[in-house]
Design a protein around this motif. Structure first.
Motif, mmCIF file in Angstrom:
data_model
loop_
_atom_site.group_PDB
_atom_site.id
_atom_site.type_symbol
_atom_site.label_atom_id
_atom_site.label_comp_id
_atom_site.label_asym_id
_atom_site.label_seq_id
_atom_site.Cartn_x
_atom_site.Cartn_y
_atom_site.Cartn_z
ATOM 1 N N GLY A 464 0.684 -1.160 -0.056
ATOM 2 C CA GLY A 464 0.136 -0.092 -0.171
ATOM 3 C C GLY A 464 0.886 1.352 0.056
ATOM 4 N N VAL A 465 1.826 1.084 0.879
ATOM 5 C CA VAL A 465 2.934 2.354 0.686
ATOM 6 C C VAL A 465 3.749 2.480 -0.534
ATOM 7 N N LYS A 466 3.968 1.635 -1.235
ATOM 8 C CA LYS A 466 4.718 1.562 -2.321
ATOM 9 C C LYS A 466 3.807 1.778 -3.720
ATOM 10 N N SER A 467 2.500 1.540 -3.794
ATOM 11 C CA SER A 467 1.575 1.638 -4.871
ATOM 12 C C SER A 467 0.278 2.199 -4.356
ATOM 13 N N ILE A 468 -0.347 3.135 -5.192
ATOM 14 C CA ILE A 468 -1.389 4.027 -4.990
ATOM 15 C C ILE A 468 -2.648 2.954 -4.995
ATOM 16 N N ILE A 469 -2.377 2.090 -6.013
ATOM 17 C CA ILE A 469 -3.596 0.870 -6.130
ATOM 18 C C ILE A 469 -3.972 0.030 -4.978
ATOM 19 N N TYR A 470 -2.947 -0.399 -4.283
ATOM 20 C CA TYR A 470 -3.036 -1.208 -3.142
ATOM 21 C C TYR A 470 -3.275 -0.402 -2.107
ATOM 22 N N LEU A 471 -3.100 1.041 -2.013
ATOM 23 C CA LEU A 471 -3.290 1.964 -0.874
ATOM 24 C C LEU A 471 -4.759 2.038 -0.919
ATOM 25 N N TYR A 472 -5.601 1.894 -2.018
ATOM 26 C CA TYR A 472 -7.001 1.926 -2.167
ATOM 27 C C TYR A 472 -7.720 0.859 -1.336
ATOM 28 N N SER A 473 -7.072 -0.248 -1.362
ATOM 29 C CA SER A 473 -7.748 -1.414 -0.737
ATOM 30 C C SER A 473 -7.477 -1.281 0.742
ATOM 31 N N VAL A 474 -6.296 -0.830 1.254
ATOM 32 C CA VAL A 474 -6.019 -0.505 2.694
ATOM 33 C C VAL A 474 -7.254 0.487 3.247
ATOM 34 N N ILE A 475 -7.203 1.626 2.558
ATOM 35 C CA ILE A 475 -8.132 2.570 2.896
ATOM 36 C C ILE A 475 -9.612 2.053 2.748
ATOM 37 N N ALA A 476 -10.111 1.380 1.731
ATOM 38 C CA ALA A 476 -11.272 1.039 1.667
ATOM 39 C C ALA A 476 -11.803 -0.104 2.821
ATOM 40 N N GLY A 477 -10.927 -1.013 3.143
ATOM 41 C CA GLY A 477 -10.979 -1.912 4.140
ATOM 42 C C GLY A 477 -11.003 -1.330 5.654
ATOM 43 N N LEU A 478 -10.187 -0.134 5.788
ATOM 44 C CA LEU A 478 -10.432 0.437 7.107
ATOM 45 C C LEU A 478 -11.448 1.174 7.217
ATOM 46 N N ILE A 479 -11.877 1.878 6.221
ATOM 47 C CA ILE A 479 -13.092 2.490 6.119
ATOM 48 C C ILE A 479 -14.635 1.725 6.581
ATOM 49 N N PHE A 480 -14.493 0.358 5.787
ATOM 50 C CA PHE A 480 -15.560 -0.587 6.112
ATOM 51 C C PHE A 480 -15.436 -0.963 7.613
ATOM 52 N N LEU A 481 -14.439 -1.403 8.009
ATOM 53 C CA LEU A 481 -14.287 -1.942 9.345
ATOM 54 C C LEU A 481 -14.569 -0.923 10.350
ATOM 55 N N GLY A 482 -14.027 0.331 10.170
ATOM 56 C CA GLY A 482 -14.129 1.402 11.219
ATOM 57 C C GLY A 482 -15.450 2.039 11.137
ATOM 58 N N GLY A 483 -16.136 2.176 10.023
ATOM 59 C CA GLY A 483 -17.831 2.488 10.063
ATOM 60 C C GLY A 483 -18.548 1.334 10.599
ATOM 61 N N GLY A 484 -18.070 -0.058 10.319
ATOM 62 C CA GLY A 484 -19.119 -0.972 11.372
ATOM 63 C C GLY A 484 -18.798 -1.113 12.607
ATOM 64 N N MET A 485 -17.595 -0.761 13.084
ATOM 65 C CA MET A 485 -17.422 -0.681 14.772
ATOM 66 C C MET A 485 -18.101 0.666 15.210
ATOM 67 N N PHE A 486 -18.153 1.710 14.493
ATOM 68 C CA PHE A 486 -18.865 3.039 15.105
ATOM 69 C C PHE A 486 -20.285 2.650 15.024
ATOM 70 N N TYR A 487 -20.815 1.851 14.121
ATOM 71 C CA TYR A 487 -22.271 1.387 14.063
ATOM 72 C C TYR A 487 -22.586 0.791 15.375
ATOM 73 N N HIS A 488 -21.638 -0.242 15.733
ATOM 74 C CA HIS A 488 -21.668 -1.218 16.792
ATOM 75 C C HIS A 488 -21.780 -0.170 18.005
ATOM 76 N N TYR A 489 -20.881 0.605 18.303
ATOM 77 C CA TYR A 489 -20.495 1.049 19.568
ATOM 78 C C TYR A 489 -21.481 2.390 19.960
ATOM 79 N N ALA A 490 -22.141 2.951 18.662
ATOM 80 C CA ALA A 490 -23.543 3.718 18.845
ATOM 81 C C ALA A 490 -24.671 2.794 19.203
ATOM 82 N N LYS A 491 -24.619 1.631 18.636
ATOM 83 C CA LYS A 491 -25.888 1.157 19.000
ATOM 84 C C LYS A 491 -25.822 0.460 20.490
ATOM 85 N N VAL A 492 -24.656 0.070 20.892
ATOM 86 C CA VAL A 492 -24.534 -0.377 22.436
ATOM 87 C C VAL A 492 -24.845 0.952 23.499
#
Length: 517
Positions: A464-492
């Motif tokens: 991800g650091v060396k290639s912008i293409i793979y950086l997309y995957s890291v960012i997208a994955g973290l957004i998905f997981l971060g958004g999901g955990m925000f939803y969970h903690y907000a619900k809790v």
């Protein structure tokens, strides 16, 4: 009886530690779900060969598309990567078999992680598993589109229509019911293995390791211009780190077997047997794929950048014989087998998490006649299609969309593996006298798996650091997981606040009555 004994151990522990908010409600839901699925007859359709078909079928598309990027490490590097991930998945498979035997449930990993490590880590595991299975379906749809364009010699702009057609097909196959899904899956898996075996046997007469891997050409028969570059270990450790993550594609998905089993009454014996047979088959297929694909024309270097490696191999072997076109269509069956398996597991996971009130509850609706979680299946297919479509539009080179999706999938997978291995360590510490199936590798297997996961995760971050293409995957994955955990903690948070307000209202009303008295 083994799983029952371990279940009682767990309930006693949770009672002692006061974790009734997570476990008591979940235990009630699990028993209700078991009776419901028993009414539909789902769990009695499962045998070891069904697990083998689902496990092998889920992973087999990795030998058709996705694995070839590990050849960036060269043939020797790819073999080293393959040995490493084979060891990792053997250890992980036995760890998962023990955890699933201890706590058999349709929710698979998130259920036993929740029971052992708490609701937040359980939800994180379920979220990571959801990211994995949904993006795997996206990768398979993308690969099918690429193959169909190649087979039909059509314009690449029609790929989204191929994705849509096969997404609808796979969803319908799973909605019709568990029994038919297993029957179709078994047939697809066997047919795909036959296709792979035909490739391996047909490659033997064309096999030339010295030429296509070592780059050693016969001056009398080969032109220097047509002699391929040596591709044994061309990029050193950088190539090895780049190829390591993609080599997971040979096995990724085998750990989904517990999702297939659900609350099967013989889970303690069925899961380990299914896991052993599946990993054994996949080991043989993986090593044969790397060896024969690299050692025939056009060679290891060209295969490493080919979007249709198996189709290219068939072209080399059969040289466009009159029946070649028919074999090309049969190759698509491998993708059908994988997407069928993963979509089934996705439906199981989303359904179970919805039933446990971690996802929106409408996702847990079961078809009254077919007994399938049709809302979860349809929603999962739609999300897979949307993710693929969005990335296809965002990524400048459309061919790179598959690599971005693969890395997104690996991010979710590795997080899930780390948490599951942590729960296995806790299981060993808390329940030394448990009576369920035990991994022959013990806690050493979990520790080694965690170390290998962290190494592979570092390789993905490096990409991800060396290639912008793979950086997309890291960012997208973290957004998905971060958004999901925000939803969970907000619900809790709102759940606890609602309970607190209800308790205060009840206490206030009681005090008012006492004052009046």
């Amino acid at each position: 009886m083994k799983s029952n004994a371990s279940y009682e151990d767990l309930e006693q522990h949770n009672s002692d530690t006061g974790r009734t908010d997570v476990t008591s409600e979940r235990a009630h839901i699990n028993h209700e779900r078991e009776r419901e699925w028993e009414g539909h007859g789902a769990k009695y359709h499962i045998r070891v060969y069904h697990l083998w078909a689902m496990g092998v079928g889920a992973v087999i598309s990795g030998d058709i598309y996705g694995w070839q990027s590990c050849l960036e490490a060269g043939f020797l590097g790819a073999c080293i990567c393959l040995v490493i991930v084979t060891i990792m998945y053997i250890l992980l498979g036995m760890t998962v078999a023990e955890l699933a035997s201890f706590r058999p449930d349709a929710g698979g990993p998130y259920t036993y992680v929740t029971a052992l490590l708490g609701e937040s880590l359980g939800f994180m595991t379920g979220l990571a598993e959801t990211l994995k299975v949904v993006t795997v379906c996206s990768v398979i749809l993308f690969a099918i589109g690429a193959y169909m364009v190649d087979i039909t010699d059509s314009d690449p702009k029609w790929q989204p229509l191929w994705w849509l057609f096969f997404a609808i097909l796979f969803t319908l196959l799973n909605v019709v019911g568990v029994k038919l899904s297993f029957a179709i899956q078994f047939a697809f898996t066997v047919l795909t293995l036959i296709v792979m075996a035909v490739f391996y046997i047909g490659a033997i007469p064309k096999f030339d390791f010295n030429k296509w891997v070592l780059g050693e050409c016969d001056d009398n028969t080969d032109n220097s211009s047509s002699c391929p570059e040596k591709w044994l270990f061309p990029n050193g450790l950088d190539g090895l780190s780049a190829g390591l993550s993609f080599s997971l594609w040979f096995y990724l998905g085998v750990e989904e077997i517990p999702l297939v089993v659900g609350e099967h009454p013989q889970a303690s014996s069925v899961i380990p047997a299914g896991m052993f047979s599946t990993i054994g088959t996949l080991m043989a297929v993986a090593f044969c794929t790397v060896l024969f694909s690299s050692s025939i024309e056009p060679g290891a270097q060209q295969i490493s950048i080919d979007n249709s490696p198996l189709l290219t191999g068939y072209k080399t072997i059969f040289n466009h014989a009159h029946w070649f076109d028919y074999m090309c269509w049969v190759i698509v069956v491998g993708f059908i087998a994988s997407c069928q398996s993963f979509l089934f597991c996705t439906g199981q996971l989303v359904y179970a998490m919805s039933r446990d009130q971690l996802f929106p509850q409408f996702l847990s609706r079961v078809h009254s006649r077919l007994g399938s979680p049709y809302i979860a299946l349809i929603t999962s297919a739609v999300v897979s299609y949307v993710i693929l479509g969005v990335l296809y539009c965002i990524v400048e080179n459309h061919d790179d969309a598959g690599s971005v999706l693969i890395n997104m999938c690996l991010i979710g997978s590795l997080i899930s593996y780390l948490i599951q291995c942590s729960s296995h360590l806790y299981l060993y510490w808390k329940y030394p006298d448990r009576t369920c199936y035990r991994s022959p590798f013990g806690i050493a297997g979990s520790i080694i798996t965690m170390i290998l996961c962290l190494i592979i995760y570092a390789c993905i971050i490096k990409q991800g650091v060396k290639s912008i293409i793979y950086l997309y995957s890291v960012i997208a994955g973290l957004i998905f997981l971060g958004g999901g955990m925000f939803y969970h903690y907000a619900k809790v948070f709102w759940r606890r606040r609602s309970k607190s307000e209800s308790r205060d209202t009840l206490i206030g009303g009681q005090e008012g009555k006492n004052e009046d008295t």
